[in-house]
Enzyme design. Structure first.
Site, PDB file in Angstrom:
ATOM      1  N   CYS A  64       0.823  -1.220   0.000  1.00  0.00           N
ATOM      2  CA  CYS A  64       0.000   0.000   0.000  1.00  0.00           C
ATOM      3  C   CYS A  64       0.848   1.257   0.000  1.00  0.00           C
ATOM      4  O   CYS A  64       0.314   2.350   0.156  1.00  0.00           O
ATOM      5  CB  CYS A  64      -0.915  -0.010   1.215  1.00  0.00           C
ATOM      6  SG  CYS A  64      -0.020   0.269   2.762  1.00  0.00           S
ATOM      7  N   CYS A  67       4.841   1.920   3.858  1.00  0.00           N
ATOM      8  CA  CYS A  67       6.182   2.006   4.455  1.00  0.00           C
ATOM      9  C   CYS A  67       6.900   3.251   3.956  1.00  0.00           C
ATOM     10  O   CYS A  67       7.591   3.921   4.724  1.00  0.00           O
ATOM     11  CB  CYS A  67       6.961   0.726   4.168  1.00  0.00           C
ATOM     12  SG  CYS A  67       6.125  -0.709   4.856  1.00  0.00           S
ATOM     13  N   CYS A 167       4.691  -7.071   4.396  1.00  0.00           N
ATOM     14  CA  CYS A 167       4.326  -7.713   3.116  1.00  0.00           C
ATOM     15  C   CYS A 167       5.569  -8.246   2.416  1.00  0.00           C
ATOM     16  O   CYS A 167       5.578  -9.364   1.913  1.00  0.00           O
ATOM     17  CB  CYS A 167       3.611  -6.722   2.203  1.00  0.00           C
ATOM     18  SG  CYS A 167       2.161  -5.996   2.936  1.00  0.00           S
ATOM     19  N   CYS A 205       3.746  -2.985   9.735  1.00  0.00           N
ATOM     20  CA  CYS A 205       2.738  -2.634   8.727  1.00  0.00           C
ATOM     21  C   CYS A 205       2.110  -1.313   9.138  1.00  0.00           C
ATOM     22  O   CYS A 205       1.010  -1.289   9.662  1.00  0.00           O
ATOM     23  CB  CYS A 205       1.701  -3.753   8.639  1.00  0.00           C
ATOM     24  SG  CYS A 205       0.593  -3.634   7.233  1.00  0.00           S
ATOM     25  N   HIS A 242       5.086  -6.986  25.452  1.00  0.00           N
ATOM     26  CA  HIS A 242       4.355  -7.156  26.720  1.00  0.00           C
ATOM     27  C   HIS A 242       5.291  -7.031  27.938  1.00  0.00           C
ATOM     28  O   HIS A 242       4.980  -6.324  28.895  1.00  0.00           O
ATOM     29  CB  HIS A 242       3.664  -8.525  26.713  1.00  0.00           C
ATOM     30  CG  HIS A 242       3.045  -8.922  28.014  1.00  0.00           C
ATOM     31  ND1 HIS A 242       1.838  -8.423  28.436  1.00  0.00           N
ATOM     32  CD2 HIS A 242       3.463  -9.778  28.986  1.00  0.00           C
ATOM     33  CE1 HIS A 242       1.529  -8.953  29.614  1.00  0.00           C
ATOM     34  NE2 HIS A 242       2.504  -9.783  29.964  1.00  0.00           N
ATOM     35  N   CYS A 245       5.971  -3.368  28.460  1.00  0.00           N
ATOM     36  CA  CYS A 245       4.846  -2.424  28.335  1.00  0.00           C
ATOM     37  C   CYS A 245       4.611  -1.673  29.646  1.00  0.00           C
ATOM     38  O   CYS A 245       4.792  -2.230  30.742  1.00  0.00           O
ATOM     39  CB  CYS A 245       3.590  -3.210  27.955  1.00  0.00           C
ATOM     40  SG  CYS A 245       2.122  -2.180  27.825  1.00  0.00           S
ATOM     41  N   CYS A 266      -4.467  -2.852  31.579  1.00  0.00           N
ATOM     42  CA  CYS A 266      -3.885  -3.629  30.489  1.00  0.00           C
ATOM     43  C   CYS A 266      -4.958  -3.878  29.424  1.00  0.00           C
ATOM     44  O   CYS A 266      -6.138  -4.022  29.736  1.00  0.00           O
ATOM     45  CB  CYS A 266      -3.386  -4.953  31.058  1.00  0.00           C
ATOM     46  SG  CYS A 266      -3.160  -6.240  29.825  1.00  0.00           S
ATOM     47  N   CYS A 272      -5.150  -7.035  22.695  1.00  0.00           N
ATOM     48  CA  CYS A 272      -3.723  -6.725  22.568  1.00  0.00           C
ATOM     49  C   CYS A 272      -2.893  -8.002  22.345  1.00  0.00           C
ATOM     50  O   CYS A 272      -3.021  -8.977  23.082  1.00  0.00           O
ATOM     51  CB  CYS A 272      -3.215  -5.996  23.799  1.00  0.00           C
ATOM     52  SG  CYS A 272      -1.517  -5.441  23.582  1.00  0.00           S
ATOM     53  N   CYS A 281       8.694  -0.790  19.852  1.00  0.00           N
ATOM     54  CA  CYS A 281       7.723   0.314  19.779  1.00  0.00           C
ATOM     55  C   CYS A 281       7.460   0.943  21.144  1.00  0.00           C
ATOM     56  O   CYS A 281       7.219   2.142  21.248  1.00  0.00           O
ATOM     57  CB  CYS A 281       6.386  -0.177  19.233  1.00  0.00           C
ATOM     58  SG  CYS A 281       6.522  -1.125  17.721  1.00  0.00           S
ATOM     59  N   CYS A 293       0.845   2.381  19.548  1.00  0.00           N
ATOM     60  CA  CYS A 293      -0.458   1.727  19.421  1.00  0.00           C
ATOM     61  C   CYS A 293      -1.170   1.491  20.747  1.00  0.00           C
ATOM     62  O   CYS A 293      -2.377   1.713  20.864  1.00  0.00           O
ATOM     63  CB  CYS A 293      -0.294   0.398  18.697  1.00  0.00           C
ATOM     64  SG  CYS A 293       0.594   0.549  17.144  1.00  0.00           S
ATOM     65  N   CYS A 299      -1.819  -3.449  20.500  1.00  0.00           N
ATOM     66  CA  CYS A 299      -0.810  -3.947  19.572  1.00  0.00           C
ATOM     67  C   CYS A 299      -1.460  -5.077  18.780  1.00  0.00           C
ATOM     68  O   CYS A 299      -2.042  -6.003  19.369  1.00  0.00           O
ATOM     69  CB  CYS A 299       0.406  -4.477  20.336  1.00  0.00           C
ATOM     70  SG  CYS A 299       1.569  -5.359  19.262  1.00  0.00           S
ATOM     71  N   CYS A 302       1.862  -6.413  14.300  1.00  0.00           N
ATOM     72  CA  CYS A 302       2.070  -6.193  12.857  1.00  0.00           C
ATOM     73  C   CYS A 302       3.462  -6.574  12.370  1.00  0.00           C
ATOM     74  O   CYS A 302       3.682  -6.622  11.167  1.00  0.00           O
ATOM     75  CB  CYS A 302       1.752  -4.743  12.500  1.00  0.00           C
ATOM     76  SG  CYS A 302       3.060  -3.580  12.916  1.00  0.00           S
TER      77      CYS A 302
HETATM   78 FE1  FSX Z   1       2.442  -3.916   3.433  1.00  0.00          FE
HETATM   79 FE2  FSX Z   1       4.084  -1.859   3.065  1.00  0.00          FE
HETATM   80 FE3  FSX Z   1       1.546  -2.829   5.370  1.00  0.00          FE
HETATM   81 FE4  FSX Z   1       1.388  -1.213   3.516  1.00  0.00          FE
HETATM   82  O1  FSX Z   1       5.720  -2.177   2.674  1.00  0.00           O
HETATM   83  S1  FSX Z   1       3.593  -3.683   5.248  1.00  0.00           S
HETATM   84  S2  FSX Z   1       0.300  -3.235   3.543  1.00  0.00           S
HETATM   85  S3  FSX Z   1       1.775  -0.647   5.587  1.00  0.00           S
HETATM   86  O2  FSX Z   1       3.022  -0.486   2.629  1.00  0.00           O
HETATM   87  O3  FSX Z   1       3.380  -3.239   2.005  1.00  0.00           O
HETATM   88 FE1  SF4 Z   2       0.819  -6.678  27.548  1.00  0.00          FE
HETATM   89 FE2  SF4 Z   2      -0.779  -5.411  25.807  1.00  0.00          FE
HETATM   90 FE3  SF4 Z   2      -1.375  -5.479  28.405  1.00  0.00          FE
HETATM   91 FE4  SF4 Z   2       0.674  -4.017  27.521  1.00  0.00          FE
HETATM   92  S1  SF4 Z   2      -1.496  -3.693  27.071  1.00  0.00           S
HETATM   93  S2  SF4 Z   2       0.640  -5.335  29.340  1.00  0.00           S
HETATM   94  S3  SF4 Z   2       1.423  -5.330  25.883  1.00  0.00           S
HETATM   95  S4  SF4 Z   2      -1.296  -7.264  27.003  1.00  0.00           S
HETATM   96 FE1  SF4 Z   3       4.441  -2.006  17.217  1.00  0.00          FE
HETATM   97 FE2  SF4 Z   3       2.437  -3.699  17.778  1.00  0.00          FE
HETATM   98 FE3  SF4 Z   3       1.910  -1.276  16.862  1.00  0.00          FE
HETATM   99 FE4  SF4 Z   3       3.003  -3.088  15.242  1.00  0.00          FE
HETATM  100  S1  SF4 Z   3       0.957  -3.183  16.158  1.00  0.00           S
HETATM  101  S2  SF4 Z   3       3.604  -0.934  15.433  1.00  0.00           S
HETATM  102  S3  SF4 Z   3       4.332  -4.195  16.674  1.00  0.00           S
HETATM  103  S4  SF4 Z   3       2.878  -1.768  18.822  1.00  0.00           S
END
Ligand code: FSX
Ligand code: SF4
Ligand code: SF4
Length: 318
Positions: A64, A67, A167, A205, A242, A245, A266, A272, A281, A293, A299, A302
């Site tokens: 998409c 990135c 991806c 992602c 986790h 966190c 939590c 999550c 992150c 996130c 989370c 991703c």
């Molecule tokens: Fe995939 Fe990326 Fe997600 Fe998008 O490299 S990792 S769908 S954010 O752009 O391709």
């Molecule tokens: Fe773990 Fe998610 Fe809870 Fe944070 S919010 S303590 S990462 S389960």
């Molecule tokens: Fe980081 Fe989880 Fe958010 Fe992905 S979904 S950017 S691993 S916190």
């Protein structure tokens, strides 16, 4: 109020900078990723030298462009400074001025000239079905060139490959359940064609800009970074979300969030996937360090090879 001020500062900083200033900033960014040697002026000089001999060619398949957009939105200095001065990017479908057959010819020309040295950055998955016809990148001599053709040819000629985003690394969203295009990530693609070029996976992602720039800087100056079992740099993907966190003590005490707007508790009951996810992150944060996130949502794992199927449904407990 504090957040507003931070946001304004970030916006004010979005101006062009000199290459020297950028490299200084990069050394600052590098401090956060733990490359102690990046403080050394020798690092800056090594990077400058590498830029002349190790171009990066960035190709896009089934994704998409998230990135690239992540880099555009989140990095100070500007994307132009990152892509042209630091990464020495010589091909990028979204930001380059060149287009059509001329652009593709140039891509193959640079790959030949820097054979065995350039890095190929792949964004998006590679669709294998119908002889790759689900992703035609362009034409050369009236012949369609597919993403399959490009990754096969250029992947074999490159000194290294960076799979940017989930991806490109593992198939990600295009390879999710159904997968009509038979999308695969670079490592699986290389296995099919017996291509031995080393691959660094930078999932997410989208992928975090620091993960992309930091991995490339490491590659150019010190070679391939230490990778985990899923081919990801340990410096960015070595820690469990986790375990680190800010809500983990609440988790231990059984204090759970009742809804996404609930600042306390939590977020496991809200879906999550932090316990199954490895990335930094929690301390690096997103949006120029403003939040991440788990602050406003959950989370969704991703950066993991099974994403998105293994994380779905996103807002239900695992
Ligand atoms: Fe995939 Fe990326 Fe997600 Fe998008 O490299 S990792 S769908 S954010 O752009 O391709
Ligand atoms: Fe773990 Fe998610 Fe809870 Fe944070 S919010 S303590 S990462 S389960
Ligand atoms: Fe980081 Fe989880 Fe958010 Fe992905 S979904 S950017 S691993 S916190």
């Amino acid at each position: 109020m504090k957040d507003k001020e931070m946001l304004m500062n970030c916006q004010q900083k979005k101006t062009g900078v000199s290459r020297r200033t950028f490299l200084k900033t990069l050394t600052g960014t590098a401090a956060g990723i733990g490359f102690s040697q990046m403080f050394n002026p020798a690092f800056v000089s090594a990077l400058e030298k590498a830029l002349e001999t190790h171009p990066v060619l960035w190709v896009q398949g089934q994704g998409c462009t998230g990135c690239s957009v992540s880099l555009l939105n989140s990095v100070d200095p500007s994307i132009a400074d990152v892509l042209l001065k630091v990464i020495s990017l010589q091909f990028h479908p979204t930001v380059m001025a060149s287009e059509g057959e001329t652009a593709l010819e140039n891509l193959y020309h640079i790959a030949e000239k820097y054979k065995g040295k350039f890095s190929l950055a792949v964004e998006g998955a590679i669709p294998m079905a119908a002889n790759g016809k689900y992703c035609v990148v362009g034409e050369l001599d009236h012949k369609e060139i597919t993403m399959v053709d490009i990754v096969k040819d250029l992947g074999a000629k490159a000194g290294s490959v960076l799979s940017v985003g989930t991806c490109a690394a593992y198939g990600g969203i295009p390879a999710a359940k159904g997968n009509q295009t038979e999308a695969v990530g670079v490592m699986d693609f290389f296995k099919l064609y017996d291509i031995k070029t080393p691959v660094v996976n930078i999932p997410g992602c989208p992928s975090h800009p620091d993960w992309i720039v930091g991995s490339i800087a490491h590659l150019l100056t010190k070679g391939i970074p230490e990778l985990d079992d899923d081919g990801r740099p340990v410096i960015f993907f070595g820690e469990n979300i986790h375990d680190n966190c800010s809500h983990v003590e609440e988790y231990d005490e059984g204090i759970m969030s009742a809804g996404l707007s609930d600042a306390k508790g939590c977020r496991m009951d809200l879906g999550c996937k932090g316990p199954d996810t490895y990335a930094d992150c929690y301390k690096r944060k997103w949006n120029s360090g403003l939040n991440w996130c788990v602050d406003n949502s959950v989370c969704i794992g991703c950066v993991e090879p099974g994403f998105p199927d293994a994380s779905s449904p996103f807002y239900e407990p695992a």
